[in-house]
Design a protein around this motif. Structure first.
Motif, mmCIF file in Angstrom:
data_model
loop_
_atom_site.group_PDB
_atom_site.id
_atom_site.type_symbol
_atom_site.label_atom_id
_atom_site.label_comp_id
_atom_site.label_asym_id
_atom_site.label_seq_id
_atom_site.Cartn_x
_atom_site.Cartn_y
_atom_site.Cartn_z
ATOM 1 N N TYR A 69 0.821 -1.205 0.000
ATOM 2 C CA TYR A 69 0.000 0.000 0.000
ATOM 3 C C TYR A 69 0.866 1.271 0.000
ATOM 4 O O TYR A 69 0.725 2.116 -0.880
ATOM 5 C CB TYR A 69 -0.931 -0.023 1.215
ATOM 6 N N GLY A 72 3.215 1.615 -3.068
ATOM 7 C CA GLY A 72 2.533 1.645 -4.361
ATOM 8 C C GLY A 72 2.119 3.059 -4.709
ATOM 9 O O GLY A 72 2.791 4.040 -4.373
ATOM 10 N N ARG A 73 0.970 3.166 -5.348
ATOM 11 C CA ARG A 73 0.449 4.456 -5.799
ATOM 12 C C ARG A 73 0.326 5.480 -4.665
ATOM 13 O O ARG A 73 0.413 6.680 -4.873
ATOM 14 C CB ARG A 73 -0.905 4.230 -6.469
ATOM 15 N N LYS A 74 0.154 5.009 -3.429
ATOM 16 C CA LYS A 74 0.031 5.909 -2.275
ATOM 17 C C LYS A 74 1.263 6.798 -2.118
ATOM 18 O O LYS A 74 1.167 7.913 -1.605
ATOM 19 C CB LYS A 74 -0.229 5.089 -0.998
ATOM 20 N N THR A 75 2.411 6.329 -2.571
ATOM 21 C CA THR A 75 3.641 7.132 -2.517
ATOM 22 C C THR A 75 3.418 8.505 -3.149
ATOM 23 O O THR A 75 3.904 9.518 -2.645
ATOM 24 C CB THR A 75 4.790 6.408 -3.246
ATOM 25 N N LEU A 76 2.669 8.543 -4.239
ATOM 26 C CA LEU A 76 2.487 9.792 -4.982
ATOM 27 C C LEU A 76 1.766 10.873 -4.187
ATOM 28 O O LEU A 76 1.962 12.061 -4.437
ATOM 29 C CB LEU A 76 1.741 9.523 -6.290
ATOM 30 N N THR A 77 0.921 10.462 -3.241
ATOM 31 C CA THR A 77 0.179 11.453 -2.446
ATOM 32 C C THR A 77 0.735 11.600 -1.032
ATOM 33 O O THR A 77 0.198 12.368 -0.236
ATOM 34 C CB THR A 77 -1.319 11.082 -2.378
ATOM 35 N N PHE A 108 6.928 4.694 -8.668
ATOM 36 C CA PHE A 108 6.280 5.689 -7.817
ATOM 37 C C PHE A 108 7.267 6.616 -7.097
ATOM 38 O O PHE A 108 7.037 7.824 -7.057
ATOM 39 C CB PHE A 108 5.303 5.027 -6.849
ATOM 40 N N TRP A 112 7.425 10.624 -7.536
ATOM 41 C CA TRP A 112 7.362 11.495 -6.363
ATOM 42 C C TRP A 112 8.492 12.521 -6.422
ATOM 43 O O TRP A 112 8.283 13.708 -6.201
ATOM 44 C CB TRP A 112 7.447 10.668 -5.077
#
Length: 163
Positions: A69, A72-77, A108, A112
């Motif tokens: 989690y 993954g994509r959560k890194t971007l936010t 990711f 970032w």
């Protein structure tokens, strides 16, 4: 103009080299970890979120899910660690900076960095599959300083003078 570029390149090469980890040093995953672990039925305090602590507190299957989690994509936010971007930019003036991080995928974290530090060269962002490989990369690059949030990683960097 060609001369100025050549001088700048030489100057960077003459600077001491520093290696910096990403997660927990540059990217702040604390809120994401607290949210996800709450969804899994846990209740943690922010000081319990570092990986070396968390791995001892959750079931292995939950730790693996949590890592997928946050990495993954959560890194971007995920936000930067407080003061990290300003400090990183200051380090760029005095060091030849490399990012050396353990990740299964580099997409990711690269994005970032592109979003948060677009002036930093993507060629200086390096990934390893195991923490122990950070020492190999640091030795090859002649890294003399290293910043990492994991004590186990810092202890393994025997060839790095300042860690």
């Amino acid at each position: 103009m060609h001369m100025a570029r050549s001088t700048r390149t030489k100057r960077i090469k003459d600077l001491p080299r520093i290696g910096i980890d990403i997660d927990g040093v540059m990217i702040d995953h604390v809120d994401a970890i607290l949210k996800k672990t709450r969804e899994m039925g846990y209740s943690f305090k922010p000081e319990q979120t570092p990986g070396e602590i968390l791995i001892k507190l959750v079931k292995p299957v939950h730790y693996e899910r949590l890592q997928r989690y946050i990495y993954g994509r959560k890194t971007l936010t995920s936000p930067p660690v407080e003061g990290a971007l300003q400090s990183f930019r200051k380090l760029l003036k005095h060091f030849d900076v490399y990012i050396i991080s353990r990740r299964k995928t580099d997409l990711f974290p690269r994005l970032w960095f592109y979003m948060n530090l677009p002036e930093f060269s993507q060629r200086k962002i390096l990934f390893v599959k195991h923490d122990a490989e950070k020492a190999i990369i640091a030795r090859k690059l002649g890294i003399s300083f290293f910043i990492d949030d994991r004590q186990s990683v810092l202890k393994a960097l025997e060839d790095v003078e300042h860690r």
